[in-house]
Design a protein around this motif. Sequence first.
Motif, PDB file in Angstrom:
ATOM      1  N   UNK A 157      44.511  43.799  46.272  1.00 35.64           N
ATOM      2  CA  UNK A 157      44.721  43.059  47.514  1.00 35.64           C
ATOM      3  C   UNK A 157      46.166  43.146  47.976  1.00 35.64           C
ATOM      4  N   UNK A 158      47.111  42.994  47.049  1.00 35.68           N
ATOM      5  CA  UNK A 158      48.532  43.077  47.404  1.00 35.68           C
ATOM      6  C   UNK A 158      48.861  44.470  47.933  1.00 35.68           C
ATOM      7  N   UNK A 164      36.564  46.814  41.380  1.00 39.66           N
ATOM      8  CA  UNK A 164      35.785  47.824  42.090  1.00 39.66           C
ATOM      9  C   UNK A 164      35.239  47.301  43.421  1.00 39.66           C
ATOM     10  N   UNK A 165      34.816  46.037  43.478  1.00 39.75           N
ATOM     11  CA  UNK A 165      34.271  45.526  44.741  1.00 39.75           C
ATOM     12  C   UNK A 165      35.355  45.417  45.809  1.00 39.75           C
ATOM     13  N   UNK A 166      36.565  45.092  45.393  1.00 44.39           N
ATOM     14  CA  UNK A 166      37.676  45.005  46.335  1.00 44.39           C
ATOM     15  C   UNK A 166      38.098  46.388  46.814  1.00 44.39           C
ATOM     16  N   UNK A 167      38.018  47.375  45.931  1.00 42.87           N
ATOM     17  CA  UNK A 167      38.274  48.762  46.339  1.00 42.87           C
ATOM     18  C   UNK A 167      37.242  49.185  47.380  1.00 42.87           C
ATOM     19  N   UNK A 188      37.456  51.639  50.852  1.00 44.98           N
ATOM     20  CA  UNK A 188      36.363  52.487  51.321  1.00 44.98           C
ATOM     21  C   UNK A 188      35.859  52.038  52.690  1.00 44.98           C
ATOM     22  N   UNK A 189      35.532  50.755  52.821  1.00 47.84           N
ATOM     23  CA  UNK A 189      35.000  50.263  54.094  1.00 47.84           C
ATOM     24  C   UNK A 189      36.094  50.180  55.155  1.00 47.84           C
ATOM     25  N   UNK A 190      37.222  49.536  54.812  1.00 49.46           N
ATOM     26  CA  UNK A 190      38.295  49.337  55.787  1.00 49.46           C
ATOM     27  C   UNK A 190      39.245  50.534  55.873  1.00 49.46           C
ATOM     28  N   UNK A 241      33.910  56.371  41.767  1.00 54.09           N
ATOM     29  CA  UNK A 241      34.840  56.593  42.867  1.00 54.09           C
ATOM     30  C   UNK A 241      34.339  57.644  43.856  1.00 54.09           C
ATOM     31  N   UNK A 242      33.639  58.646  43.388  1.00 55.04           N
ATOM     32  CA  UNK A 242      33.202  59.679  44.338  1.00 55.04           C
ATOM     33  C   UNK A 242      31.991  59.218  45.158  1.00 55.04           C
ATOM     34  N   UNK A 243      31.407  58.073  44.776  1.00 54.29           N
ATOM     35  CA  UNK A 243      30.323  57.514  45.584  1.00 54.29           C
ATOM     36  C   UNK A 243      30.845  56.856  46.858  1.00 54.29           C
ATOM     37  N   UNK A 244      32.157  56.545  46.888  1.00 54.18           N
ATOM     38  CA  UNK A 244      32.737  55.864  48.044  1.00 54.18           C
ATOM     39  C   UNK A 244      33.277  56.860  49.062  1.00 54.18           C
TER      40      UNK A 244
END
Length: 312
Positions: A60-61, A86-89, A94-96, A127-130
């Motif tokens: 987050x930081x 992983x959820x924050x990643x 990935x999303x943002x 990681x490659x799924x994102x």
Amino acid sequence: MPNPISQRDSFWNKIYEIARDDRRVVIVSADMGAPALDQFRLNLPGQFINVGIAEQNGILVASGLAREGKRPFFYAIAPFAVMRPIELVRVNNAIMNIPITIVGVGAGFSYEDSGPTHHLLEDIALMRAFPNITIHSTSDAALAAAVAEQSCSWPNANYVRLDRQVLPDIHAGSKLDFQAGFADLRPGKQATLVATGYMVHKALNVADLLKKDGIDLGVVDLFQLPCDGDALAARLSRAPAVFTLEEHFLPGGMGSAILEILADRGVALPVRRFGMGNPGTYSYAYGGREIIHDTYNLSPEQIAADICQALK
């Protein structure tokens, strides 16, 4: 001859060189210590943040710093740099599509004496799924330094998996092609062995063993995913068979990426994957990294024998 250097120190030494001139470069550490990081603490204290044993907060930081125009690097032991946040990643990077570099030391069985909690055999698949995340898997100190330099201007999020062990240089003096994402280490007429990270060294050993038996095995270091699939498929098509070698569970790993690259382009080559089984199990073996590999039938001699049998 210069003393060998770890991938960790090579990576952070290069980042330090860049950070002295570019104040946008900031290190966010999850309570990790290293002599290479001391120079940041002492000389660039405004560019070093220790968030403590709090990997989720570190992501987050780092993501917040990136939103403010910084070039943040989040650093932790590899299994915790990937698994805990992983959820924050997924949400932030990935999303943002917030561009940070996640640096994990201890890929594969690097922490050989610490048991399955410290072994990292799932990170490539995760990681490659994102979307919007690139994986860099380093096989020596020279590649680690090159990845560090690339990371300071990488357009999207970037995950760097460093090995803990000091390994011989493979890429010293080489010009690495980050557009392609792989390095052709040896040509081979009968087959090509594609490896990543620590296992590149084992692949070269296997090629040497097979050469004594008259088998010409090529070796490719796949150090980036996604890579240039067209270029890699063209390279692999030069030989009639492909083998892959990774210190990772087989489902979703580097070998799976090779299968997808070939299948998506209609390239019909026989492929056999070597790694941590299918589906594989966690290892509780002790006695060193090669002892652990032996439990998965991944000694150089066993791999060479299996490739020789497959080619027959």
